[in-house]
Every structure is written in structure tokens, then in C-alpha cells.
Design a protein around this motif. Structure first.
Motif, PDB file in Angstrom:
ATOM      1  N   CYS A  94       3.708   5.690  -5.526  1.00 38.81           N
ATOM      2  CA  CYS A  94       3.998   6.019  -7.385  1.00 38.81           C
ATOM      3  C   CYS A  94       2.528   7.120  -7.386  1.00 38.81           C
ATOM      4  CB  CYS A  94       3.462   4.839  -7.617  1.00 38.81           C
ATOM      5  SG  CYS A  94       5.439   3.722  -8.072  1.00 38.81           S
ATOM      6  N   ILE A  95       1.673   6.523  -6.795  1.00 37.47           N
ATOM      7  CA  ILE A  95       0.812   7.800  -7.319  1.00 37.47           C
ATOM      8  C   ILE A  95       0.958   9.186  -6.691  1.00 37.47           C
ATOM      9  CG2 ILE A  95      -1.390   8.654  -6.554  1.00 37.47           C
ATOM     10  CD1 ILE A  95      -2.534   5.516  -5.702  1.00 37.47           C
ATOM     11  N   THR A  96       1.880   9.373  -5.776  1.00 37.23           N
ATOM     12  CA  THR A  96       2.079  10.688  -5.686  1.00 37.23           C
ATOM     13  C   THR A  96       3.213  11.256  -6.886  1.00 37.23           C
ATOM     14  OG1 THR A  96       2.241   9.961  -3.198  1.00 37.23           O
ATOM     15  CG2 THR A  96       3.443  12.143  -3.724  1.00 37.23           C
ATOM     16  N   TRP A  97       4.097  10.364  -6.764  1.00 31.75           N
ATOM     17  CA  TRP A  97       4.990  10.530  -8.229  1.00 31.75           C
ATOM     18  C   TRP A  97       4.080  11.054  -9.036  1.00 31.75           C
ATOM     19  CZ3 TRP A  97       8.514   6.453 -10.348  1.00 31.75           C
ATOM     20  CH2 TRP A  97       9.386   7.087 -11.092  1.00 31.75           C
ATOM     21  N   TYR A  98       3.173  10.282  -9.996  1.00 25.29           N
ATOM     22  CA  TYR A  98       2.427  10.426 -10.828  1.00 25.29           C
ATOM     23  C   TYR A  98       2.164  11.749 -10.710  1.00 25.29           C
ATOM     24  CZ  TYR A  98      -0.513   9.398 -14.721  1.00 25.29           C
ATOM     25  OH  TYR A  98      -1.697   9.617 -15.232  1.00 25.29           O
ATOM     26  N   GLY A  99       1.545  12.293  -9.535  1.00 24.91           N
ATOM     27  CA  GLY A  99       0.692  13.733  -9.176  1.00 24.91           C
ATOM     28  C   GLY A  99       1.524  14.329  -9.532  1.00 24.91           C
ATOM     29  N   LEU A 100       2.564  14.136  -9.042  1.00 27.01           N
ATOM     30  CA  LEU A 100       3.689  15.323  -8.903  1.00 27.01           C
ATOM     31  C   LEU A 100       4.521  15.809  -9.900  1.00 27.01           C
ATOM     32  CD1 LEU A 100       4.837  15.081  -5.309  1.00 27.01           C
ATOM     33  CD2 LEU A 100       3.336  16.761  -6.392  1.00 27.01           C
ATOM     34  N   SER A 101       4.352  14.424 -11.370  1.00 25.91           N
ATOM     35  CA  SER A 101       5.315  14.983 -12.500  1.00 25.91           C
ATOM     36  C   SER A 101       5.151  16.215 -13.436  1.00 25.91           C
ATOM     37  CB  SER A 101       5.512  13.480 -13.134  1.00 25.91           C
ATOM     38  OG  SER A 101       3.634  13.173 -14.001  1.00 25.91           O
ATOM     39  N   ALA A 159       0.583  -1.257  -0.097  1.00 25.34           N
ATOM     40  CA  ALA A 159      -0.110  -0.333  -0.308  1.00 25.34           C
ATOM     41  C   ALA A 159       0.840   1.329   0.164  1.00 25.34           C
ATOM     42  CB  ALA A 159      -1.000  -0.208   1.260  1.00 25.34           C
ATOM     43  N   VAL A 177       3.862   2.059  -1.286  1.00 23.30           N
ATOM     44  CA  VAL A 177       5.110   2.121  -1.899  1.00 23.30           C
ATOM     45  C   VAL A 177       3.639   2.133  -3.482  1.00 23.30           C
ATOM     46  CG1 VAL A 177       5.491   0.950  -4.066  1.00 23.30           C
ATOM     47  CG2 VAL A 177       6.201   0.222  -1.621  1.00 23.30           C
ATOM     48  N   GLY A 178       2.635   1.317  -3.201  1.00 27.12           N
ATOM     49  CA  GLY A 178       1.884   2.239  -3.982  1.00 27.12           C
ATOM     50  C   GLY A 178       0.800   3.723  -4.330  1.00 27.12           C
ATOM     51  N   MET A 179       1.436   3.649  -2.730  1.00 26.44           N
ATOM     52  CA  MET A 179       0.788   5.174  -3.012  1.00 26.44           C
ATOM     53  C   MET A 179       1.973   6.661  -3.185  1.00 26.44           C
ATOM     54  SD  MET A 179      -1.949   5.678   0.801  1.00 26.44           S
ATOM     55  CE  MET A 179      -1.136   5.024   1.568  1.00 26.44           C
TER      56      MET A 179
END
Lengths: 364, 602
Positions: free
Chosen positions: B571-578, B565, B567-569
């Protein structure tokens, strides 16, 4: 608490109302910038703004009516007592919910992209919207273009929301709906407002990231619960009617499938643990299925995000570089051809009253 | 259907004054039969007949039963229920306690004297075998009984429950499995009178019949009454009692009641006699189950056989109040054993029965053989195993058994080798959550001359107190006589006066031969260790308990899930900030214009 606030409903309504409020805020921003000659005349400006809000309100009203009627009919026709197959229903609906949420969720993080996309569309629509032709319908459309756009958008998003909510939440009690829906609308409207005010993009983005993390926790929990329900169904079938009387204790679960079991903290029935169950998919009696599916869900999500990040950075998915380029080249050729056709001298009578041009307010 | 006739036959010699020897040769084999008319099945019969023949002898006779196992696919063993086997403990019969199983093709000889009068029965004591058919009455005649001459005929009547399926199949598939977590006992398919139904019990008017009644069932106690006829109870479980008037008896499995029933003056009517299940003992009552069985006191063969009248409630005589003919005052105990009865699930998900947290598991070496091969260590209960729940008793002491029943069910308990005084028996507890427990400081009702028998039931969440004299050296089993509960392990072992067993008794060679033929160990401690009797490694133990809470497996699963969970979150954060540049590129594509500064083919 989970009986009056369904988390999945909240997130779906939030997402859909977010998109709708993006559209409205873009429209309002355009109007502010002077589209439709509003820069010149404050009266026109006010009228156009009014059109937007009226269109939106009518759309929202119709959605609420349709949604309410749908949910109301469903519940009065009786959804309780699936009886022996209740576990299968819960399992199937949970999987549907998890899939829906998963697909919708990541789009929330590309809010800027969403906004740009709408800006482009609306620009195109408004530019080509020198709607030609006689007829009262076209005159009406011309006059109230600014109102019709939000109306149709909201109608579309709203019906999407109703369908998704129906898919997600028909297994929960009717009184879980109102609060979740209201909160979702409020949250979506709130974010849209921030965007309109030109609010700090980063603040909004942080909020959206947190919201999306939550969303995917819920979805992972749903997926795990779905598998758990299906396994519980199989176990109930083996044991027969006695399962109910064993409560949380021995006999209420299959020891062969058990990864952990505690004789308390039941996520289906016990207070605070039900919240844990709603958000994280907590079970007091976890099976191999429920644990493995939870982890597989996250792995799948991580892989999808990685793919999407790759695509955004390089313009194509891994290993598909040449295929993507071929597609783009073909698309460009088609566009070229269209432009050449359009500038053909034969069709130069663009300004004349011809009915060849369709109404170009496309809300696709 | 069988017609009854005068029973006056002695199995052997005509000289009643001398003790005779009665010999039976039993070939145990499979027989087809259909006792309820509903279902043809194979039973375990003897010498090709089912029901098996009764054993009959006179008091002080010697009985020799030569049993050959011709079943082909199951071992067997015979127990003579209620017979004291004084001096011949090896003949008692329970597998794992006094003998090995007798494998197919082998034989065993039971040779013992019977110095007690009354009604008994014999049955298989291997696994849950006897409800598959291997049970029959054992009748001991006594010319000197206290009511001699008060009756005209001496006959017997058996009642039983009955299963269509075989016991090994039911046990493995329906009962002792994890899909039966509440331990619900399989429901019988019918009730039987004399292994039959609708029997016609021929009687003549104005005669007194001595009817010895035995319940040979596996699970259900039964109420028995004869419409419009009262009777006197004169004997229970081989103990003569003061004749007591009654109209209905409640007889648990393995119990016996002998009654004197006097018939009416006229032959104009036939009267139904009914045996009715105690349905409290069944978890569910299937819709199509007929839980009564009917017969008729037949005065007139050609008359009507009326249906029995329905009754509102069972008004039975409470055997606690019977007064033995040979009166004894309550013993004072020298040694007391207190056990709690409970049912619980163990780690394999199966529901087991416990005396004080121990569920009985048979040892590798029958306990009696451990006594015989342990010399001076025989008085140390350790050598008999951790799961045989063995108590070592002294010789000529008064032993008390206090049993507190934490289960909301009735249980009939039987003690081999003895009768006991029933000092107290409580009523049922008012609710499932509390158990009435014996409190010596606050005794309940104790009769002046306590009733004695060898099988007595305890009420739901109640208790009883038994006392007996340890005057019969031997290894004696004490267990619930519901076969399902015995399979669940509701048993304990009493090793009574082991030194006396060693000095005065011997195991016959054919008993050891049966062990060898089946590959069973017959010397050493419960684990078969002949060298160090206190080393129990390898003994049979009960299954491990259910894990209470998180085990290693659970903790690992939880940790992994949390990591996923997080690691998943992440990744989501990374995606959001990219990078926002991505958005511009996408927008450019939507518009259809090439980006200013980038090459799309990168």
C-alpha cells in the motif's frame, strides 16, 4: 549495533532535514530563475545564494546547540534505572515513537507536493514582500529576506526534530544518537540536493518509497514492542524478583499469553537478533498482545492509506462529499469577500509608506 | 512452654514381659493454637488438642489406632514413619500407595505390631497435610536396649519449622503455580522446639538423660546443640549405633536421633539449647525471620536464662560415620535402580520435580489395591501406571538405589517399610553446573560397617547409594520428605514381592469402606480398569511439556504478521507511486485558483 545507531532517530532526522533541504533547494531554484533581480547581476546572484546558505547554516548551528544541550542535560541528570517501572517506560515511549513516526512518514511520499507547497508559499511571500516601513529592523529584513527564510525554516524544522527525537529515543543510550543524527542529516541533504539538480523524480521517489516502507516496519515493530513491554511488566509483577534469573527459559514468560517462545534469539540481548528487534519488533517470546497489535497497526495503516488515496482521487473522504463541498463553498466566499475589500478604492494607497501591512514573510 | 518430667509411663498393661495391645482413638479435628506467640491459627489436632498426643508402646506390642476424620473439609490418612508394617502393608498409610484418602465423616483402623525399638513419629500422608499440625512422636520402648541402665530419664524433644498459612492455600497460591516458575518453596515463619518456643527443659545435676529427638518439619533441616554440653548419639531412625561423641547434630525433616546427655555437677547456671535452620535450604531469607529457636537446660528455675552465644560455623557430626550396633557388612546388590533428581517446568508453567523425567502422579487406584486385584499380572509394572514410576522387586533380594542429584539443593529421602545401608554419600559438587555421579568402577568412601537409617539426605549436585533387603512384601513409597517436593512429585513406588503380598496379606474392610465413602476406585489398574489391566486409558498423567519452539499457533501468527507487513508495504508503494495529477490538484487548492480542466465537484 543497535546501541550506536538508533533507527527511529535516523528516520526522524532524515524526514526533518528533507523538508528543510526542500525549502533551501526551492529558494536556490528561485534565485536561479531570477527572483530578486539575480538574473541581471551575477554579483547579486552570488550574494543571494550566500544569504541562503548563511541563514541555513546559522539555523542548523543553533539547532544542534539546542539539541545537544537538551539531550546532554537529560542524560547527565540520569535516566537509567527506572527500576521496576522500566518496562512501563519502554512501553509508553515506544507507543509515542510509533505514533510520531506514523504521522510523519507518509508526508515523505508527497515530496512533490511538499515542493509545490513551498514554492507557492515562497512566491507569495516574496511577492508581497515589498516590506514597507522605516525602521532598521524592517530594512534588515528586506535586505536579508533570502537568508532569513531558510534560517527560520531550519530553526523550526530542527526544533520539531528535537522534540520528536526526544519523544522517540530517550530510552536508548546516548551514544546511539550521533551516528543516527549524522546519517539522517546526510540522507536528507542528499535528497534535497538531488531535487535541486533537477534529478530524476522517479529515482528519488523510489528511494523515498523504500525509506518509508522501512520507516513503517520500524513503527509497527515499535508498537508491537510497546504492548510486549506492558505485558512483560504485568508478568514481572506477578512473579516478583525471580524473573531476571530465569533468563530466556521457562518462567521468563507467561505461558498463558504465549504465542511462540524459543529459548534463544532474544531480541533484547542477543547480537544480531537485536537488529531484528529494532527493525521488525522481533521477540523470542511473543505474546497475544504483541502479535495482535502488530497486525492491527498494519491494518490501521492500510486503512489510512486507502482513505488518503480516495481523498486525493475524489477530493473528499468517503461519505463526506456534500460536507466537503459546503466547506469549500464557504471558503471561496470568504476569499471573494477579502478580494473585494482589498480592491476597495479607499485602500488604494498601497504604495505609500504605511505601516498597515505586516511583514509578510510568513513561515507558517 | 512445657516443663519436662520423668517419662516412665507405658500406655497399657503393667506386665512388661508380655506383648500388650495399645489402643488409641483419634478424632482428627481443627484446633486453635499459637505456638510462636505471633499468630493464632487453626491446626489439625487430635481429640481437641494440639500438639497431638504421642503414641507410646513397647517393642512387640500391637498398636491399634482408630482414626475418625472430623475435619469436615479435608480427607486424611496417617503414616507411622519408620514402622516396617511387616505383613500389614495396608497400615502404612500413604494415600495413593496403600490406601484411599479417608473422607470427612469416615474412619479407618490401623492395626499393626511393632517389632523395632527406638524413636519414630506419625503424621498425615495425605497431600501436604501434616505441616498443618497432624504430626507427633511415636515412641517404642525397649527394655533390652544396649545402653539400658546408662541413663536416668527417657524423654523426647521435637523440632519443627512452622507456617502461619495453611498448606493447601500456600500450595495453590504460592507454590504450585505458574507465577512461581523457579519452584521456590514457601519460607517458614518460625522454628519450634516441642511445638513451642523458649522451653525450659528441667534437668538435675549429674544425671544422664536419654533424649529422643525428631524433626517434624516440612522443609528445613536443623542444627541442634546444647551449649557447653556434649552428648553421645546412641540411635538413629530406630537403629542402635555405637555410642558416638558429638556436640552438634544435623537433623533433616523426618529423621530421628537419640542422644545420651550427661548434665553438669552444679546448678548455678542454665544453659541454652538451640535449634537453628539450615538456611541453605531456603530460597530467600526474609528480614524479619528468626530462624533459631531456643530453650534452656534448666538446672535452676530461678536463675538467669542467658541468650545463646553466637557461633561462627556449624560443626555437626556427619551421620554417615555412625556405626550400627548390629554390624553388617555392605550387601552385594542383586538389583539396582538408578535415578536422577531434577526440577523442571512443564507446559502449564509450573515447576515439578522428577526422578528420571517422571514426576509422580498418584493413580486412580492405590497401588496396593492394584496388586491385590491383579492376580498373575501383579509382577508387570505396566499395570501400576505410567506416572507412578513403579519398580517391581523380587522377594529376598538385595536392592540398590543409586540417586544422582542434579538439583543444587539438599534433599532428605525416605524409604517406607525399610531401613537401608548408606553405602556411599558424596560431598556437594563444587559448582551448580556439574553433578557428581556414582561410578561403581571408582567408588568413593565405603565404611566397613555402613550406617543404616530410613531417611538420609543427598548433598547439592551429589549422589548417594543405598542398599536394602527386599524381605518385607508390600508397596513401599520412596520419596523426598520435603513436603513441597513431594507435592511436586519427587517420588517413586516399589512393589516388593507382589505375589507374597497377595498370598499373605488382606485389606481390611474398613479401608475399602473409606474408599467407597469417598467415591474412590479400589480395584483394577492405575486407571481403574478391572477388565484389561494393560489398558491404561484414563489414567492420571503429568502435564504436557513446554512446547520447544514454534507450535502451530506460532507459525500461523508469524505468517499472518508477515502478510500484514507485506500488504502494508504494498500500500505504501502504491501511495508513493500514485498519480502526479493529484499533486497539481492540491497545489491548485493551495493557490486558490480553480484548475483548468476539472470540475471540483466531481
Amino acid at each position: 549495533m543497535v546501541q550506536i545507531f538508533n533507527v527511529s532517530i535516523f528516520f526522524i532526522v532524515f524526514r526533518e532535514s528533507l523538508e528543510a533541504s526542500v525549502v533551501i533547494s526551492v529558494l536556490l531554484a528561485f534565485i536561479k530563475q531570477g527572483v530578486g533581480r539575480s538574473a541581471d547581476d551575477p554579483k547579486v546572484y552570488k550574494a543571494l545564494v550566500k544569504h541562503v546558505w548563511v541563514g541555513a547554516a546559522i539555523g542548523l548551528l543553533i539547532c544542534l546547540i539546542i539539541g545537544g544541550a537538551f539531550i546532554g542535560t537529560w542524560y547527565t541528570l540520569g535516566t537509567d534505572a527506572w527500576g521496576a517501572s522500566e518496562d512501563i517506560w519502554e512501553g509508553a515511549l515506544s507507543i509515542v515513537a510509533a505514533i510520531i513516526i506514523s504521522i510523519m512518514g507518509l508526508a515523505m511520499l508527497r515530496l512533490n507536493k511538499m515542493k509545490e507547497k513551498w514554492r507557492v508559499k515562497i512566491t507569495k511571500a516574496l511577492e508581497d514582500s515589498k516590506i514597507r516601513g522605516k525602521g532598521w529592523f524592517r530594512r534588515f529584513m528586506r535586505k536579508y529576506a533570502m537568508g532569513i527564510l531558510p534560517f527560520i525554516t531550519i530553526l523550526r524544522e530542527g526544533i520539531e526534530a528535537i522534540v520528536f527525537v526526544g519523544g522517540v529515543a530517550l530510552s536508548s543510550p546516548a551514544k546511539a544518537f550521533p551516528l543516527a543524527v549524522v546519517c539522517g542529516l546526510a540522507a536528507g541533504g542528499g535528497v534535497g540536493y538531488f531535487m535541486y539538480k533537477g534529478g530524476d523524480y522517479m529515482k528519488i521517489q523510489y528511494f523515498l518509497i523504500v525509506a518509508t516502507c522501512f520507516l513503517y516496519l520500524v513503527a509497527a515493530g515499535l508498537f508491537s514492542k510497546a504492548i510486549w513491554f506492558l505485558q512483560n511488566f504485568v508478568w514481572s509483577g506477578l512473579v516478583g524478583g525471580d524473573v531476571a534469573e530465569t533468563g530466556d527459559g521457562p518462567g521468563s514468560y507467561d505461558v498463558r499469553q504465549s504465542v511462540w517462545h524459543v529459548n534463544c534469539c532474544n531480541g533484547q540481548s542477543s547480537g544480531g537478533w537485536m537488529i531484528f528487534n529494532a527493525i521488525f519488533g522481533w521477540q523470542n517470546s511473543a505474546t497475544y498482545g504483541s502479535v495482535i497489535s502488530y497486525n492491527l497497526y498494519w491494518i490501521a495503516l492500510i486503512a489510512s492509506i486507502m482513505l488518503m488515496l480516495f481523498q486525493e482521487k475524489h477530493g473528499h473522504y468517503p461519505f463526506l462529499k456534500s460536507w466537503t463541498e459546503k466547506r469549500k463553498a464557504a471558503k471561496r466566499e470568504r476569499e471573494e469577500k477579502k478580494r473585494l475589500d482589498a480592491s476597495d478604492p479607499e485602500l488604494e494607497s498601497r504604495d505609500t509608506d504605511s505601516e498597515t501591512k505586516e511583514i509578510s514573510i510568513s513561515v507558517v | 512452654m512445657r516443663a519436662f518430667s520423668l517419662l516412665a509411663t507405658l500406655a497399657a498393661s503393667a506386665t512388661a514381659a508380655l506383648a500388650a495391645t495399645v489402643q488409641y482413638d483419634f478424632s482428627v479435628d481443627w484446633v486453635q493454637a499459637n505456638p510462636d506467640g505471633d499468630y493464632d491459627r487453626t491446626f489439625i489436632g487430635i481429640n481437641g488438642e494440639w500438639p497431638p498426643p504421642p503414641i507410646k508402646c513397647k517393642i512387640h506390642d500391637r498398636v491399634i489406632v482408630n482414626v475418625t476424620n472430623n475435619l469436615g473439609n479435608e480427607p486424611t490418612a496417617l503414616h507411622f514413619h519408620g514402622i516396617f508394617m511387616n505383613g500389614t502393608n495396608a497400615m502404612d498409610g500413604p494415600v495413593g500407595v496403600t490406601q484411599c484418602p479417608v473422607p470427612p465423616g469416615s474412619n479407618i483402623i490401623y492395626n499393626f505390631t511393632v517389632d523395632q525399638p527406638g524413636m519414630y513419629w506419625y503424621h498425615s500422608h495425605f497431600g501436604g497435610q501434616y505441616p498443618d499440625g497432624l504430626r507427633a512422636p511415636f515412641i517404642v520402648y525397649d527394655d533390652d536396649e544396649p545402653f539400658a541402665g546408662q541413663y536416668d530419664e527417657d524423654t523426647y524433644l521435637t523440632v519443627s519449622d512452622y507456617y502461619h498459612q495453611s498448606i493447601p492455600w500456600l500450595t495453590a497460591n504460592k507454590f504450585l503455580t505458574l507465577i512461581n516458575p523457579t519452584g521456590a518453596e514457601p519460607i517458614p515463619d518460625a522454628a519450634l522446639f516441642n511445638d513451642s518456643q523458649n522451653i525450659k527443659f528441667k534437668v538435675e545435676p549429674n544425671k544422664t538423660y536419654k533424649i529422643r529427638i525428631v524433626n517434624m518439619g516440612a522443609l528445613v533441616s536443623q542444627y541442634i546443640w546444647f551449649e557447653d554440653h556434649d552428648f553421645k548419639i546412641v540411635e538413629v531412625d530406630g537403629i542402635y549405633v555405637e555410642p558416638t561423641d558429638a556436640s552438634m547434630i544435623y537433623i533433616t525433616v523426618a529423621q530421628r536421633y537419640t542422644i545420651l546427655l550427661t548434665t553438669k555437677n552444679s546448678t548455678d547456671k542454665n544453659y541454652p539449647m538451640i535449634a537453628s535452620f539450615d538456611t541453605d535450604m531456603m530460597d530467600t531469607i526474609p528480614e524479619d525471620l528468626v530462624w533459631n529457636v531456643t530453650g534452656w537446660l534448666t538446672y535452676d528455675d530461678n536463675g538467669d536464662f542467658p541468650e545463646p552465644t553466637l557461633i561462627d560455623q556449624y560443626d555437626f557430626y556427619d551421620d554417615f560415620n555412625l556405626v550400627p550396633f548390629e554390624k553388617e557388612e555392605p550387601y552385594e546388590p542383586d538389583y539396582s535402580i538408578t535415578v536422577e533428581v531434577a526440577m523442571k517446568n512443564l507446559g502449564n508453567g509450573v515447576n515439578y520435580a522428577f526422578f528420571n523425567d517422571i514426576t509422580y502422579v498418584a493413580p486412580k487406584v492405590p497401588t496396593l489395591y492394584t496388586v491385590m486385584s491383579s492376580g498373575n499380572d501383579s509382577t508387570d509394572a505396566t499395570i501400576y501406571g505410567s506416572n507412578t514410576h513403579t519398580y517391581v522387586l523380587g522377594y529376598q533380594e538385595v536392592v540398590e538405589i543409586v540417586l544422582n542429584n542434579f538439583d543444587p539443593g539438599k534433599h532428605p529421602f525416605h524409604l517406607h517399610g525399610h531401613t537401608f545401608q548408606v553405602i556411599e554419600r558424596s560431598g556437594a559438587s563444587p559448582d551448580d553446573a556439574t553433578t557428581l555421579m556414582y561410578d561403581p568402577a571408582n567408588p568413593g568412601t565405603v565404611n566397613e560397617y555402613p550406617m543404616r537409617r530410613d531417611t538420609v539426605y543427598v548433598r547439592p549436585n551429589g549422589y548417594f547409594v543405598l542398599r536394602f533387603k527386599s524381605d518385607n512384601p508390600g508397596v513401599w513409597f520412596f520419596h523426598c520428605h520435603i513436603e513441597w517436593h513431594l507435592a511436586q512429585g519427587l517420588a517413586l513406588t516399589l512393589v516388593e514381592a507382589p505375589a507374597e503380598i497377595q498370598s499373605n496379606q488382606a485389606i481390611p474392610e474398613d479401608h475399602y469402606a473409606a474408599c467407597k465413602a469417598g467415591g474412590y476406585a479400589y480395584e483394577g489398574n492405575a486407571a481403574g480398569n478391572t477388565v484389561n489391566l494393560f489398558d491404561l486409558k484414563g489414567e492420571k498423567l503429568q502435564p504436557k511439556p513446554l512446547p520447544a519452539g514454534f507450535t502451530a499457533r506460532g507459525i500461523v501468527a508469524m505468517v499472518f504478521s508477515c502478510i500484514s507487513a507485506f500488504v502494508g508495504m504494498g500500500c505504501i508503494t502504491w501511495y508513493g507511486l500514485s498519480d502526479l495529477k493529484t499533486t497539481e490538484r492540491e497545489v491548485a487548492e493551495i493557490i486558490g485558483e480553480p484548475l483548468d480542466d476539472s470540475d471540483e465537484s466531481k
